[in-house]
Design a protein around this motif. Structure first.
Motif, PDB file in Angstrom:
ATOM      1  N   ASN B  82       0.868  -1.171   0.000  1.00 18.68           N
ATOM      2  CA  ASN B  82       0.000   0.000   0.000  1.00 18.68           C
ATOM      3  C   ASN B  82       0.905   1.221   0.000  1.00 18.68           C
ATOM      4  O   ASN B  82       1.718   1.390   0.897  1.00 18.68           O
ATOM      5  CB  ASN B  82      -0.883  -0.029   1.249  1.00 18.68           C
ATOM      6  N   ARG B  83       0.781   2.052  -1.001  1.00 22.51           N
ATOM      7  CA  ARG B  83       1.692   3.207  -1.112  1.00 22.51           C
ATOM      8  C   ARG B  83       1.452   4.264  -0.042  1.00 22.51           C
ATOM      9  O   ARG B  83       2.252   5.189   0.085  1.00 22.51           O
ATOM     10  CB  ARG B  83       1.572   3.818  -2.513  1.00 22.51           C
ATOM     11  N   ALA B  84       0.337   4.126   0.678  1.00 20.86           N
ATOM     12  CA  ALA B  84       0.093   5.049   1.789  1.00 20.86           C
ATOM     13  C   ALA B  84       0.697   4.543   3.085  1.00 20.86           C
ATOM     14  O   ALA B  84       0.761   5.269   4.074  1.00 20.86           O
ATOM     15  CB  ALA B  84      -1.404   5.251   1.987  1.00 20.86           C
ATOM     16  N   ARG B  97       4.841   5.733  -0.824  1.00 21.07           N
ATOM     17  CA  ARG B  97       4.751   6.306  -2.177  1.00 21.07           C
ATOM     18  C   ARG B  97       5.919   7.243  -2.446  1.00 21.07           C
ATOM     19  O   ARG B  97       6.441   7.302  -3.547  1.00 21.07           O
ATOM     20  CB  ARG B  97       3.434   7.047  -2.348  1.00 21.07           C
ATOM     21  N   GLN B 100       9.130   5.206  -2.865  1.00 24.63           N
ATOM     22  CA  GLN B 100       9.079   4.479  -4.138  1.00 24.63           C
ATOM     23  C   GLN B 100       9.343   5.421  -5.311  1.00 24.63           C
ATOM     24  O   GLN B 100      10.125   5.125  -6.209  1.00 24.63           O
ATOM     25  CB  GLN B 100       7.710   3.815  -4.333  1.00 24.63           C
ATOM     26  N   LEU B 103      13.064   6.696  -5.219  1.00 20.70           N
ATOM     27  CA  LEU B 103      14.023   5.652  -5.591  1.00 20.70           C
ATOM     28  C   LEU B 103      13.949   5.363  -7.082  1.00 20.70           C
ATOM     29  O   LEU B 103      14.973   5.287  -7.770  1.00 20.70           O
ATOM     30  CB  LEU B 103      13.730   4.362  -4.815  1.00 20.70           C
ATOM     31  N   ARG B 104      12.741   5.200  -7.563  1.00 21.11           N
ATOM     32  CA  ARG B 104      12.558   4.903  -8.985  1.00 21.11           C
ATOM     33  C   ARG B 104      13.115   6.035  -9.842  1.00 21.11           C
ATOM     34  O   ARG B 104      13.767   5.801 -10.856  1.00 21.11           O
ATOM     35  CB  ARG B 104      11.064   4.703  -9.243  1.00 21.11           C
ATOM     36  N   TRP B 139       9.081   5.928 -17.312  1.00 22.44           N
ATOM     37  CA  TRP B 139       9.218   4.898 -16.270  1.00 22.44           C
ATOM     38  C   TRP B 139       9.643   5.509 -14.943  1.00 22.44           C
ATOM     39  O   TRP B 139       9.144   5.157 -13.880  1.00 22.44           O
ATOM     40  CB  TRP B 139      10.235   3.835 -16.713  1.00 22.44           C
ATOM     41  N   SER B 152       4.173  13.912  -8.964  1.00 21.51           N
ATOM     42  CA  SER B 152       3.005  13.591  -8.137  1.00 21.51           C
ATOM     43  C   SER B 152       2.986  12.130  -7.692  1.00 21.51           C
ATOM     44  O   SER B 152       2.262  11.798  -6.753  1.00 21.51           O
ATOM     45  CB  SER B 152       1.729  13.937  -8.903  1.00 21.51           C
ATOM     46  N   ARG B 153       3.762  11.262  -8.340  1.00 24.66           N
ATOM     47  CA  ARG B 153       3.841   9.884  -7.841  1.00 24.66           C
ATOM     48  C   ARG B 153       4.269   9.858  -6.374  1.00 24.66           C
ATOM     49  O   ARG B 153       3.937   8.941  -5.640  1.00 24.66           O
ATOM     50  CB  ARG B 153       4.870   9.084  -8.649  1.00 24.66           C
ATOM     51  N   ALA B 154       5.048  10.856  -5.975  1.00 20.68           N
ATOM     52  CA  ALA B 154       5.530  10.946  -4.594  1.00 20.68           C
ATOM     53  C   ALA B 154       4.508  11.581  -3.672  1.00 20.68           C
ATOM     54  O   ALA B 154       4.764  11.770  -2.489  1.00 20.68           O
ATOM     55  CB  ALA B 154       6.836  11.746  -4.561  1.00 20.68           C
ATOM     56  N   GLY B 155       3.339  11.909  -4.208  1.00 20.81           N
ATOM     57  CA  GLY B 155       2.312  12.563  -3.401  1.00 20.81           C
ATOM     58  C   GLY B 155       2.386  14.077  -3.545  1.00 20.81           C
ATOM     59  O   GLY B 155       3.220  14.606  -4.273  1.00 20.81           O
ATOM     60  N   TRP B 156       1.499  14.733  -2.850  1.00 21.79           N
ATOM     61  CA  TRP B 156       1.297  16.166  -3.034  1.00 21.79           C
ATOM     62  C   TRP B 156       1.818  16.974  -1.854  1.00 21.79           C
ATOM     63  O   TRP B 156       1.533  16.651  -0.708  1.00 21.79           O
ATOM     64  CB  TRP B 156      -0.191  16.471  -3.192  1.00 21.79           C
ATOM     65  N   PRO B 160      -4.462  18.444  -5.236  1.00 22.88           N
ATOM     66  CA  PRO B 160      -5.361  19.080  -6.193  1.00 22.88           C
ATOM     67  C   PRO B 160      -6.694  19.388  -5.528  1.00 22.88           C
ATOM     68  O   PRO B 160      -7.231  18.560  -4.796  1.00 22.88           O
ATOM     69  CB  PRO B 160      -5.533  18.031  -7.299  1.00 22.88           C
ATOM     70  N   ALA B 187      10.676  -0.996  -0.241  1.00 21.15           N
ATOM     71  CA  ALA B 187      10.423  -0.605  -1.627  1.00 21.15           C
ATOM     72  C   ALA B 187      10.526  -1.773  -2.598  1.00 21.15           C
ATOM     73  O   ALA B 187      10.240  -1.606  -3.781  1.00 21.15           O
ATOM     74  CB  ALA B 187      11.398   0.498  -2.038  1.00 21.15           C
TER      75      ALA B 187
END
Lengths: 445, 445
Positions: B82-84, B97, B100, B103-104, B139, B152-156, B160, B187
């Motif tokens: 769970n990314r949260a 998140r 992840q 790192l990515r 990617w 935004s993959r890392a969150g806000w 929004p 991760a």
């Protein structure tokens, strides 16, 4: 609004609340503009439904989830990324796990080389570099010499059993097989903030949310009430609407909260100023499409151990979704196509339901041989042809966000505006909720 | 076995079937060797349970899933990643998140440099290289210049909304924050073949599987039947066992399928040859531990939008699991510690239940401030101290796989053997199933 002291009446053109928050099940009928009526021909069972509109709730969409909690809408987990799901490929569909493992391995192998080439922007000790390479080795599933040669993350060539022989992991695919855009898309989409685990769905269909709202609205909700015109008058606005009985009524309200999608509102008889009308007409909506198939046998579970998640075709169908519910149950409804927008959506939208179904069944063959025989009873929705939506969600351009967005979200006299299109989360119910709250603040002001 | 023509009796020492496939709920009591009885003090509700043993079923474990289907055990999705979920860190826990995405992004940025340094092992055209860099950009979530600057993959930082201001994504963390082993573990763990989505669980607790087996076994299952000794005799083996009534019985069976865990079997009074006894005694079992806490308020959902999944502490608790079921329900049972093995498990195992609970509550504070006050009613299981298991699962060394594994899995006279330890999938129910099928083949031969 009622809690804030407003007396509320909701005029809903459809026979039920929810708009694009819609669930199709036995007994329903889809009526696209200019298309034949499509009755839903599936058996009656709680797990046999299609959400043609929103079908996922990200865990961080606190507004819509808050309503689910407050209104007692039971939720369950929806699988968005499933490593057993398939990606269509020229030599036969490949499980996502294999693509993910190979991509991650290759990228990490390149990263190790990049580190050697002085890639690290920060100063690190030799000791840190050793630890970092160890971490990269684990992250990418590399061998001791920091090369990727496949591993069990990619699945098994010989799965582990209880015999004498040890299991054998899959070897890496030819890297050329990884070079296709649908592979990178399939391997990254669940990284997106609105696509990350955990994703949720209401038990029994997305319209459980709309039904829960309808329940608490009670008499305030008038269904089958089509608004015909809006005019500013002394003391507010005059709303003309045709009721389910066919009779046209006119009423004056001090404030009117207008939540029609922009393409519908642009066509409505209103006295909005020309700039607002032009802005409404210029806002493009995605022409998303979905198609549901019934399958008497849950072949994706039985044959491919796929429980929920999304496979990627290389045809117009784009995505195939497997139900995250009714696991091991009697039959299931597959999302046989989820086309977001673009030429594929245009083709789908233009086609008759039978032609759509035939094309989508053929696309599915690339994932599951025998698919076209295993699925039946198609029901399809092209949102561009749904009369009360005329599109799936707003697609703002960057320029429009500077000009038309502020214009359309601003109240004007008795009119206040809300909808997913008036938010930064277009295409999500959460955007509609946040916009509604913003509109309520406008009303209070 | 019955279908193959055997007349079967199952002697089960515990009051119920299942062994380590165990679920704890109101009314149950945990009894570790040398420890106080721990009655389970949680309210009675279908979603309030702890699976102290196996708690997840990977989607590709077709044996155990086949039994779930055949025996009508309802399944639901279990969220593993769970990314949260949170990873404890010196400056405060960080959502997965964010780790992840960073790192990515970093790894991909290094990979781009590695490509430039001639990292690609295969010959590609300049055009392919451009496409590949485009794919890498997507990617890794890189900017147009192929650098990672957060997204935004890392969150806000600013989520929004429906106002005028656009959302603002999180900036990258200091890369030093990513250098800790628990970060890389958190991760990557869900990349492992047995940890990938989709994971499943029986609705209501893992012991639903054992209960379903017990139902079809009917009278063939004798619970509370503790085997005391095994002896080869004319016509088979003599089994001495003490029944629930305290009486000792002796019976001769043509074949005995022995499924006791190795540490228990090593201590049993048998006439096995010395090499088998030595092999049994030498097989090390992981000393995994779990602890369940009750929480009247589902604070992880309400405060942190965490629905299922696993957070990582930097203390002995190792993992904290959130329930994937009973979402938005009344209270919940958290796995307050899942310790796989090693010194942390030894410390946990040696401690009294109250001391364990205090330590695990303190570890949880690093994830959720106020945790120690929010959780209560601890129940803990250290598998090394559970009398009928004496360990969680077999940990074969590479050398033992060559020698002791073939020895222990081989039938011997009237004795045939099965269990997770006699497979390549130790620690999973699937290993036990595959081993049982292998033993059935031995019986038939």
């Amino acid at each position: 609004m009622r809690r804030a002291g407003w007396q509320v009446r909701v005029l809903e053109a459809a026979p039920q609340a929810g708009g694009r928050c819609l669930t199709l099940r036995a007994g329903d009928t889809v009526r696209e503009a200019g298309g034949p009526a499509q009755p839903v021909p599936w058996p009656v069972a709680p797990h046999l439904y299609l959400n043609p509109g929103p079908a996922r709730i990200p865990h961080h969409h606190r507004g819509i989830l808050g309503y689910c909690k407050a209104l007692g809408v039971p939720l369950e987990v929806l699988v968005n990324e499933n490593r057993a799901a398939l990606v269509a490929a020229p030599g036969g569909a490949v499980p996502l796990r294999r693509l993910q493992a190979d991509l991650r391995g290759l990228v990490t192998e390149w990263a190790v080389k990049g580190l050697g080439a002085g890639g690290l922007a920060m100063p690190v000790s030799e000791e840190d570099l050793v630890r970092l390479k160890g971490a990269l080795r684990y992250w990418g599933g590399l061998d001791a010499d920091l090369r990727y040669r496949g591993n069990s993350r990619a699945g098994w060539a010989e799965p582990p059993g209880a015999g004498l022989a040890p299991p054998v992991p899959n070897l890496p695919l030819d890297p050329r097989a990884l070079m296709r855009p649908e592979v990178w898309m399939a391997a990254s989409f669940a990284e997106g903030i609105d696509y990350q685990a955990t994703m949720l769905q209401p038990v029994g269909g997305m319209d459980r949310i709309a039904m829960a709202f309808a329940r608490v609205l009670g008499d305030a909700l008038v269904t089958g009430a089509e608004v015909l015109s809006l005019r500013r008058v002394e003391g507010g606005a005059r709303v003309a609407w045709r009721g389910a009985d066919g009779a046209v009524r006119e009423e004056v309200a001090p404030r009117v909260l207008v939540t029609l999608p922009a393409p519908v509102l642009a066509r409505l008889d209103t006295d909005f100023p020309a700039d607002r009308k032009a802005a409404l007409a210029s806002l493009r909506y995605a022409h998303a499409c979905k198609l549901g198939f019934y399958a008497a046998r849950r072949f994706w579970e039985e044959d491919a151990a796929i429980y929920g998640g999304i496979s990627w075709t290389s045809g117009d169908a784009t995505q195939v979704w497997y139900p995250s519910h009714g696991l091991h149950g009697e039959g299931g409804v597959l999302v046989g196509a989820y086309i977001f927008d673009g030429p594929a959506a245009e083709r789908f939208e233009a086609a008759a339901p039978e032609a759509r179904a035939a094309a989508m069944a053929a696309d599915g063959e690339a994932l599951h041989p025998g698919y076209a025989q295993a699925v039946s009873a198609p029901v399809s929705v092209a949102w561009g042809r749904m009369p009360r939506a005329l599109g799936a969600w707003a697609e703002w351009t960057r320029a429009q966000r500077g000009l038309e967005y502020p214009l359309l979200r601003a109240p004007e006299g008795p009119y206040v505006f809300a909808g997913e299109h008036l938010s930064w989360l277009t295409g999500w119910q959460e955007g509609a909720v946040l916009s509604a709250w913003s509109a309520l603040a406008d009303l209070q002001a």
